[in-house]
Motif scaffolding. Structure first.
Motif, PDB file in Angstrom:
ATOM      1  N   UNK A  21       0.807  -1.214   0.000  1.00 41.06           N
ATOM      2  CA  UNK A  21       0.000   0.000   0.000  1.00 41.06           C
ATOM      3  C   UNK A  21       0.845   1.271   0.000  1.00 41.06           C
ATOM      4  N   UNK A  22       2.173   1.121   0.051  1.00 39.05           N
ATOM      5  CA  UNK A  22       3.006   2.335   0.063  1.00 39.05           C
ATOM      6  C   UNK A  22       3.318   2.831  -1.350  1.00 39.05           C
ATOM      7  N   UNK A  23       2.751   2.197  -2.378  1.00 37.12           N
ATOM      8  CA  UNK A  23       3.017   2.640  -3.745  1.00 37.12           C
ATOM      9  C   UNK A  23       2.416   4.020  -4.001  1.00 37.12           C
ATOM     10  N   UNK A  24       1.299   4.327  -3.374  1.00 35.10           N
ATOM     11  CA  UNK A  24       0.663   5.630  -3.562  1.00 35.10           C
ATOM     12  C   UNK A  24       1.588   6.741  -3.049  1.00 35.10           C
ATOM     13  N   UNK A  25       1.723   7.850  -3.817  1.00 37.34           N
ATOM     14  CA  UNK A  25       2.660   8.917  -3.431  1.00 37.34           C
ATOM     15  C   UNK A  25       2.403   9.479  -2.039  1.00 37.34           C
ATOM     16  N   UNK A  26       1.128   9.603  -1.656  1.00 34.58           N
ATOM     17  CA  UNK A  26       0.823  10.190  -0.352  1.00 34.58           C
ATOM     18  C   UNK A  26       1.265   9.281   0.795  1.00 34.58           C
ATOM     19  N   UNK A  27       1.526   8.004   0.511  1.00 35.96           N
ATOM     20  CA  UNK A  27       2.048   7.094   1.528  1.00 35.96           C
ATOM     21  C   UNK A  27       3.550   6.903   1.350  1.00 35.96           C
ATOM     22  N   UNK A  28       3.969   6.766   0.098  1.00 39.89           N
ATOM     23  CA  UNK A  28       5.382   6.489  -0.189  1.00 39.89           C
ATOM     24  C   UNK A  28       6.292   7.618   0.299  1.00 39.89           C
ATOM     25  N   UNK A  29       5.922   8.852  -0.009  1.00 43.83           N
ATOM     26  CA  UNK A  29       6.809   9.978   0.291  1.00 43.83           C
ATOM     27  C   UNK A  29       7.037  10.150   1.795  1.00 43.83           C
ATOM     28  N   UNK A  30       5.987  10.241   2.622  1.00 47.26           N
ATOM     29  CA  UNK A  30       6.266  10.406   4.061  1.00 47.26           C
ATOM     30  C   UNK A  30       6.853   9.161   4.718  1.00 47.26           C
ATOM     31  N   UNK A  31       6.484   7.962   4.220  1.00 46.72           N
ATOM     32  CA  UNK A  31       6.923   6.734   4.882  1.00 46.72           C
ATOM     33  C   UNK A  31       8.327   6.339   4.482  1.00 46.72           C
ATOM     34  N   UNK A  32       8.595   6.259   3.191  1.00 45.45           N
ATOM     35  CA  UNK A  32       9.871   5.724   2.714  1.00 45.45           C
ATOM     36  C   UNK A  32      10.889   6.790   2.336  1.00 45.45           C
ATOM     37  N   UNK A  33      10.470   8.038   2.299  1.00 46.66           N
ATOM     38  CA  UNK A  33      11.426   9.118   2.071  1.00 46.66           C
ATOM     39  C   UNK A  33      11.479  10.065   3.271  1.00 46.66           C
ATOM     40  N   UNK A  34      10.331  10.361   3.841  1.00 46.54           N
ATOM     41  CA  UNK A  34      10.305  11.269   4.992  1.00 46.54           C
ATOM     42  C   UNK A  34      10.989  10.680   6.212  1.00 46.54           C
ATOM     43  N   UNK A  35      10.684   9.419   6.534  1.00 49.83           N
ATOM     44  CA  UNK A  35      11.293   8.790   7.710  1.00 49.83           C
ATOM     45  C   UNK A  35      12.814   8.707   7.601  1.00 49.83           C
ATOM     46  N   UNK A  67      18.873   2.621   6.089  1.00 44.16           N
ATOM     47  CA  UNK A  67      17.464   2.864   5.764  1.00 44.16           C
ATOM     48  C   UNK A  67      16.955   1.939   4.663  1.00 44.16           C
ATOM     49  N   UNK A  68      17.858   1.285   3.930  1.00 42.07           N
ATOM     50  CA  UNK A  68      17.383   0.301   2.952  1.00 42.07           C
ATOM     51  C   UNK A  68      16.648  -0.833   3.658  1.00 42.07           C
ATOM     52  N   UNK A  69      16.986  -1.048   4.934  1.00 44.51           N
ATOM     53  CA  UNK A  69      16.320  -2.092   5.706  1.00 44.51           C
ATOM     54  C   UNK A  69      14.850  -1.791   5.953  1.00 44.51           C
ATOM     55  N   UNK A  70      14.473  -0.518   5.901  1.00 43.67           N
ATOM     56  CA  UNK A  70      13.069  -0.171   6.090  1.00 43.67           C
ATOM     57  C   UNK A  70      12.212  -0.822   5.014  1.00 43.67           C
ATOM     58  N   UNK A  71      12.697  -0.772   3.771  1.00 45.14           N
ATOM     59  CA  UNK A  71      11.984  -1.404   2.673  1.00 45.14           C
ATOM     60  C   UNK A  71      12.174  -2.920   2.706  1.00 45.14           C
ATOM     61  N   UNK A  72      13.404  -3.346   2.922  1.00 43.22           N
ATOM     62  CA  UNK A  72      13.724  -4.768   2.818  1.00 43.22           C
ATOM     63  C   UNK A  72      13.031  -5.595   3.889  1.00 43.22           C
ATOM     64  N   UNK A  73      13.116  -5.161   5.136  1.00 43.77           N
ATOM     65  CA  UNK A  73      12.532  -5.929   6.234  1.00 43.77           C
ATOM     66  C   UNK A  73      11.010  -5.883   6.174  1.00 43.77           C
ATOM     67  N   UNK A 114      14.688  -0.586  -2.127  1.00 42.73           N
ATOM     68  CA  UNK A 114      15.674  -0.338  -1.084  1.00 42.73           C
ATOM     69  C   UNK A 114      16.845   0.467  -1.594  1.00 42.73           C
ATOM     70  N   UNK A 115      17.297   0.178  -2.815  1.00 40.79           N
ATOM     71  CA  UNK A 115      18.387   0.957  -3.415  1.00 40.79           C
ATOM     72  C   UNK A 115      17.984   2.413  -3.597  1.00 40.79           C
ATOM     73  N   UNK A 116      16.739   2.635  -4.024  1.00 38.52           N
ATOM     74  CA  UNK A 116      16.255   4.000  -4.219  1.00 38.52           C
ATOM     75  C   UNK A 116      16.230   4.769  -2.903  1.00 38.52           C
ATOM     76  N   UNK A 117      15.729   4.127  -1.850  1.00 40.69           N
ATOM     77  CA  UNK A 117      15.651   4.788  -0.545  1.00 40.69           C
ATOM     78  C   UNK A 117      17.056   5.086  -0.015  1.00 40.69           C
ATOM     79  N   UNK A 118      17.980   4.142  -0.179  1.00 43.10           N
ATOM     80  CA  UNK A 118      19.349   4.360   0.277  1.00 43.10           C
ATOM     81  C   UNK A 118      20.012   5.490  -0.515  1.00 43.10           C
TER      82      UNK A 118
END
Length: 263
Positions: A21-35, A67-73, A114-118
Motif C-alpha cells: 500500500x506504500x506505492x501511492x505517493x501520499x504514503x510512499x513519500x512520508x513513509x519511505x522518504x520522509x522517515x 534505511x534500505x532495511x526499512x523497505x527490505x525488512x 531499497x536501493x532507491x531509498x538508500x
C-alpha cells in the motif's frame, strides 16, 4: 525456463503492485522518504552534539545504508502478511509454480526500492549536511549498497517466511528493524558495544556493508574492502537459504495442520 523467468520477474512485479500500500505517493513519500530524511538528520545532529564520532560522515553513511532495511525488512514481511490478510496465500501455494521463482521474485522490486531509498539517504547527506564522498567513490559505493541491500532483503525474507505460521509477525519486523539499527554499528562504533552485542552484529546483515561503505566514502578502493563485501554477500546468501528452507518447512506444516489462511 521461460515460465520460471516469467514467474520471477512478472509475478514479482504484479505481487508488488498488488500487495504494497506504500506505492501511492501520499504514503510512499512520508513513509519511505520522509522517515529516512529525519532519521539521518536526527542522528547526525545528535552525533555532532555527543562527539561519538570524529565527523558527520560516520552517521550519514551508516544511516543512509541502514534505511534500505526499512523497505527490505517490512517489504518482505508484507509479502506474506498481505497475502494472508487478502486471502490469496492459499491459492498461491496451491499452484504448481516454481517456489524459488515465487519466493525470490518478490524480492526483486523490494531490492530496487531499497536501493532507491538508500540513494535518497546519500542525497540528503550531500544536499543538507555537506557530506562529500571521496572522488571516484560513487560506483564502488553503489556496489557496496547493492550487496548490502540484497543481504538485508534476504533477512527480510526469513522474517516473511516465519509469517506462514506467525500471528502478528509485523511486530517481529518492527523489532528486527530497530535491532539492526542498534546492533549493526549504524550510530555507535561496534568496538564500543559490549562484546556480546558486537558478536551478534557481526552475524547480521548491514554490519559489514556499512563498514565497507564508510571506508569507500573515505577514499578506499573496492579491492581494499573486498573482504567486507564478500562477508556481507555470504551473510545474505545464508539468510536467503535459511529463508527458503523455513518457507518450505512451514508451508508443508501449514498444509498438514490446515492453518495456511488463519489470521
Amino acid at each position: 525456463m521461460v515460465s520460471t523467468l516469467r514467474i520471477f520477474f512478472v509475478g514479482g512485479l504484479i505481487s508488488y503492485r498488488a500487495l504494497f500500500n506504500w506505492i501511492e505517493p501520499e504514503i510512499y513519500i512520508p513513509t519511505l522518504l520522509g522517515a529516512p530524511l529525519f532519521q539521518i538528520l536526527f542522528f547526525t545532529y545528535l552525533g555532532r552534539y555527543s562527539g561519538a564520532a570524529p565527523d558527520d560522515a560516520f552517521f550519514i553513511v551508516g544511516n543512509a545504508v541502514q534505511v534500505c532495511g526499512m523497505v527490505s525488512v517490512y517489504g518482505m514481511a508484507m509479502a506474506v502478511a498481505n497475502e494472508r490478510s487478502f486471502g490469496t496465500l492459499g491459492p498461491l501455494l496451491a499452484s504448481p509454480a516454481n517456489r524459488v521463482a515465487v519466493f525470490l521474485g518478490r524480492g526483486v522490486p523490494v531490492l530496487a526500492n531499497g536501493l532507491l531509498v538508500s540513494a535518497f539517504g546519500f542525497f540528503v547527506g550531500i544536499a543538507l549536511l555537506d557530506f562529500s564522498p571521496a572522488p571516484g567513490s560513487a560506483l564502488p559505493l553503489a556496489l557496496v549498497v547493492l550487496v548490502t541491500t540484497a543481504s538485508c532483503t534476504a533477512f527480510g525474507m526469513l522474517l516473511g517466511s516465519a509469517g506462514l505460521r506467525g500471528k502478528d509477525f509485523m511486530f517481529a519486523a518492527n523489532l528486527s528493524y530497530f535491532l539492526l539499527l542498534l546492533f549493526c554499528g549504524v550510530n555507535v562504533p561496534l568496538d564500543v558495544l559490549p562484546g556480546w552485542m558486537e558478536a551478534i552484529g557481526r552475524c547480521l546483515p548491514l554490519t559489514h556493508g556499512i563498514e565497507a561503505a564508510r571506508e569507500v566514502a573515505a577514499g578506499a578502493g573496492l579491492a581494499e574492502v573486498g573482504d567486507l563485501v564478500r562477508t556481507e554477500l555470504l551473510i545474505g546468501v545464508a539468510y536467503a537459504a535459511a529463508a527458503y528452507l523455513l518457507f518450505r518447512v512451514l508451508e508443508r506444516e501449514s498444509r498438514r495442520h490446515a492453518v495456511l489462511d488463519s489470521l
